[in-house]
Design a protein around this motif. Sequence first.
Motif, PDB file in Angstrom:
ATOM      1  N   PRO A  80      -0.526  51.099-100.831  1.00  0.00           N
ATOM      2  CA  PRO A  80       0.392  50.162-100.167  1.00  0.00           C
ATOM      3  C   PRO A  80       1.742  50.052-100.866  1.00  0.00           C
ATOM      4  O   PRO A  80       2.770  49.926-100.197  1.00  0.00           O
ATOM      5  CB  PRO A  80      -0.362  48.827-100.198  1.00  0.00           C
ATOM      6  CG  PRO A  80      -1.424  48.973-101.196  1.00  0.00           C
ATOM      7  CD  PRO A  80      -1.760  50.421-101.246  1.00  0.00           C
ATOM      8  N   LEU A 340       0.813  45.413 -95.007  1.00  0.00           N
ATOM      9  CA  LEU A 340       1.226  45.943 -93.706  1.00  0.00           C
ATOM     10  C   LEU A 340       1.859  44.854 -92.844  1.00  0.00           C
ATOM     11  O   LEU A 340       3.004  44.969 -92.405  1.00  0.00           O
ATOM     12  CB  LEU A 340       0.026  46.552 -92.963  1.00  0.00           C
ATOM     13  CG  LEU A 340      -0.575  47.820 -93.577  1.00  0.00           C
ATOM     14  CD1 LEU A 340      -1.802  48.239 -92.795  1.00  0.00           C
ATOM     15  CD2 LEU A 340       0.451  48.930 -93.574  1.00  0.00           C
ATOM     16  N   LEU A 471       4.785  50.323 -89.092  1.00  0.00           N
ATOM     17  CA  LEU A 471       3.906  49.304 -89.670  1.00  0.00           C
ATOM     18  C   LEU A 471       3.017  48.688 -88.594  1.00  0.00           C
ATOM     19  O   LEU A 471       1.829  48.422 -88.821  1.00  0.00           O
ATOM     20  CB  LEU A 471       4.735  48.225 -90.368  1.00  0.00           C
ATOM     21  CG  LEU A 471       5.323  48.635 -91.713  1.00  0.00           C
ATOM     22  CD1 LEU A 471       6.320  47.603 -92.209  1.00  0.00           C
ATOM     23  CD2 LEU A 471       4.208  48.794 -92.738  1.00  0.00           C
ATOM     24  N   ALA A 474       0.289  50.949 -87.896  1.00  0.00           N
ATOM     25  CA  ALA A 474      -0.707  50.913 -88.969  1.00  0.00           C
ATOM     26  C   ALA A 474      -1.625  49.708 -88.824  1.00  0.00           C
ATOM     27  O   ALA A 474      -2.816  49.788 -89.131  1.00  0.00           O
ATOM     28  CB  ALA A 474      -0.005  50.893 -90.323  1.00  0.00           C
ATOM     29  N   CYS A 475      -1.095  48.574 -88.336  1.00  0.00           N
ATOM     30  CA  CYS A 475      -1.936  47.390 -88.124  1.00  0.00           C
ATOM     31  C   CYS A 475      -3.042  47.706 -87.116  1.00  0.00           C
ATOM     32  O   CYS A 475      -4.197  47.321 -87.291  1.00  0.00           O
ATOM     33  CB  CYS A 475      -1.117  46.213 -87.621  1.00  0.00           C
ATOM     34  SG  CYS A 475      -0.073  45.474 -88.874  1.00  0.00           S
TER      35      CYS A 475
END
Lengths: 648, 301
Positions: A80, A340, A471, A474-475
Amino acid sequence: MNLLLFGITLLVAGGSAALLARRSSWLGAGSAVLGCAAGLIGAVRALAAGASESWRLAWEIPGGSFAVELDALSAFFLIPILGLSALAAIYGVGYLDSWRGKKALGPVWFFTNTLIASMAMVVIARNGLLFLVAWEVMALASFFLVGFEHEKPAVREAAWVYFVAGHFGTAFLIVFFLLLGREAGSLDFEGFDRVAPAMSAPLFLMALVGFGTKAGFMPLHVWLPDAHPAAPSHVSALMSGVMIKTGIYGLVRALTFLGAPPPWWGWTLIGVGLVSGVLGVLFALAQHDLKRLLAYHSVENIGIIALGAGVGVLGQAAGSPALAFFGWAGALLHVVNHALFKGLLFLGAGSVLHATGTREMDHLGGLLKRMPVTGVTFLIGAAAISGLPPLNGFVSEFLILLGAFSGACSKSASTAVPVLVTIGGLALISGLAAACFTKAFGVVFLGEPRGEHAHHAHEAGLAMRIPMVLLAAACFAVGLLAPAVLRFMAPAVKQVSGVDFAGSPSSRPAIAWGAAAFLTVVGGLALVRRRLLAGRTVGETVTWDCGYARPGPRMQYTSSSFAQPLTDLFATFLRTRRTQSPPSGYFPRNASYATETPDVCREGLFRNAFLGGAWVLGKLGWLQQGRVHLYVLYIALTLLALLMWSLR
Amino acid sequence: MRWGIQAALGMLLAPLLLGVITRTKAFFAGRCGAPLLQPYYDLAKLLGKGAVYSRTTSWVFRAGPVVGLAAMLMALAFMPAGGAVSPFAFAGDMLFVAGLLGLTRFFTILAALDTGSAFEGMGASREAQFSALAEPALLLGLAVLAKQSGELSLSGVMQGISASSWGVVGPELVLVSAALLIVFLTENARIPVDDPNTHLELTMIHEVMVLDHGGPDFAFILYGSAIKLWILGTLLVGLLVPVRTGNAWIDGGAFAGGMLALSVTTGVIESTMARLRLVRVPHLLVGAIALSTLALILVLR
């Protein structure tokens, strides 16, 4: 390992070069993206292989050695850190563009790259001194970034509060490492696990305070709500998304030194997590500054991570593998998830600030139509942080709750009671978080604009939109691919919890297909709706106004009015200050109402402590004469006293 | 197979519960009342209509009903109906169902805020407050059931609770049932928390949030809330009428009878109680949290 060290070198070199290229962002951002990408590949490969690699150089500083290691836990935190840093750097190019020509951008990129490199160093350092140096560089780099707009007094104050709070924590860490070093005979991490059991309790508390200050545990969080809003938004995303996680990393790493944990460590972590989580979200509810609201949510999410860690520690202490695994897996996954969605939300808030020039939510509204990409991605982040399926936030909260539920099924009361607190606390936190994010998204992006600022808003540039879209994707990805993600991170969880749960239990794939099935049902129903409405009259009109002839945007619910029932309910904790002049008379003219919710810990606890300290130290003012020969006398007297003490 | 039939019946019969409640209230008021099938007529009428949208609204307003209904249908898939085990059950599916309830609420609130109306904002604000307090009561109640049955899936829990459990942990189950009944009334916008019938926007919560929806969207909302009533009702009936003989007809019949009785009870509560003042509702919900906590402490001892 080599790729990672190459990446760090690239970051430092690019940052230094950016100092020379004062005007352009490309050198700094380009080196940041390349450096992060190189490091990221190294970290992913290391975590996938599950093996650790170390590297050591002699260092002439006493006690210090340049010892670094890339094991599963370090690699897990690096992902991360480097991933979000690369995206934040891309975003920064667009975000800082409006300052070009007004401010020197070279130093910003120098400090940004230094911050990224130092965060990476913190998680791979294997020597106490090296760790502290990296920690300090990280604190200083972020201090200068917080002070970016230093011409504003509020920003300067926020930076100083952060500076003082950071060093308060570092003081505990210096003692922590010195004590460990005395026990082990060296400041290298290798020997730290030989700590005498009697020392482990004070060391745990020292780590909790020292690392907790960086992580933002209540009541040590005071710097957070000021520093995060003051920094440029991509730096806020970095600080909130990953920098405070180095505090969590430190705590987790410290726990691996200190041997088998007693149950009360778990209780302490759960207590800290509960207080941080519930109060964090309550204070967030009371805010009407968008970035300040997000900053308080960092405190809340750190609380959730602490709850998970507490459940995990409890499982280790009680010898319950299910509890230990689910607690730690949930806590560690929440570290990534928070990076994220909080990164995403801060970037979204940055776009709003960039487009409207204000962070005051009650002046905004209706931005979804003006900024569609920012709006959709912010909505995804908001749903994810509220812990709703099918997104990533749900998965980590699900794991922690599942651990707590399986703990509730255990016989012993010393496990069951804290677990009960975790279930109730986490449920309350997620309910309040949903209230807070419906407020944030609803007031900022929906309805009609409440002021001039919002009318002329425009969508952010491409460099700012791409990181937000990635992002948000990615969630979804973590929510839908939860089993694969958990399998990937299994070596890190095993290193912390000592439990390898590779094969079981069955619920992990289930939430992923549940999420996928849900999205399919949504798609199906959307098609049904479209078919139903096809060919029928679909009209447009004003919102139903109950017959009132002149509805206006000022009549909308604001963030303050939306949250008022909840803030009133919890007024005991919040101590909201109200300034109001209500309308009076038959033809009322002016009326005003303003609320402000200052931080209770800062106002009640730290202000008094620091004022007391200033008063006591003021009494010693007579020592400070301003005459050099007196100071020389002090030095001579001190030396004499030390000499006598050593000859004693 | 058996579960499939019962889930299909759930989807079919859910609106009937609303009809039974209305009929009961009409009986208490001395009216003959709307036909039992009125909710179906309403749904059919709404599904056949066009729609009118406010110019203020965005796609969020249109997505709200779709997401809400999808979440409820998804949640229904995990509910054990009348002693039948859901084929989708997994350890922790109760948390998934709670998450889906939360998602429905999240989108309903946002759709309300999207209209820019002060009334709908008011309803949204109240919904956010009450549901934040109902959530701990629900999860702590579920934790009691998980502890009691030693299972982490809803189907497992319902299999684990039988008539004999009432002999062993009767008091605890009474406490949990009371807490879940309060959650049931709150989540389904029933008196004493909310009044589904009032036409005064200032006093409503759920009804006022959907004031601007019409046509198929509103049909989705009505059907979604009927399913929600069915889901939470299933939980409560599974607890209060734990007939687990293994015979599909007996178990299913007992379940159907329980659902009917629950609807009548809801109607009776609505007819004999006044709606609480809004500032008193949190007290009721904190009471529900306390009941769940007490039950959990008792089963943990």
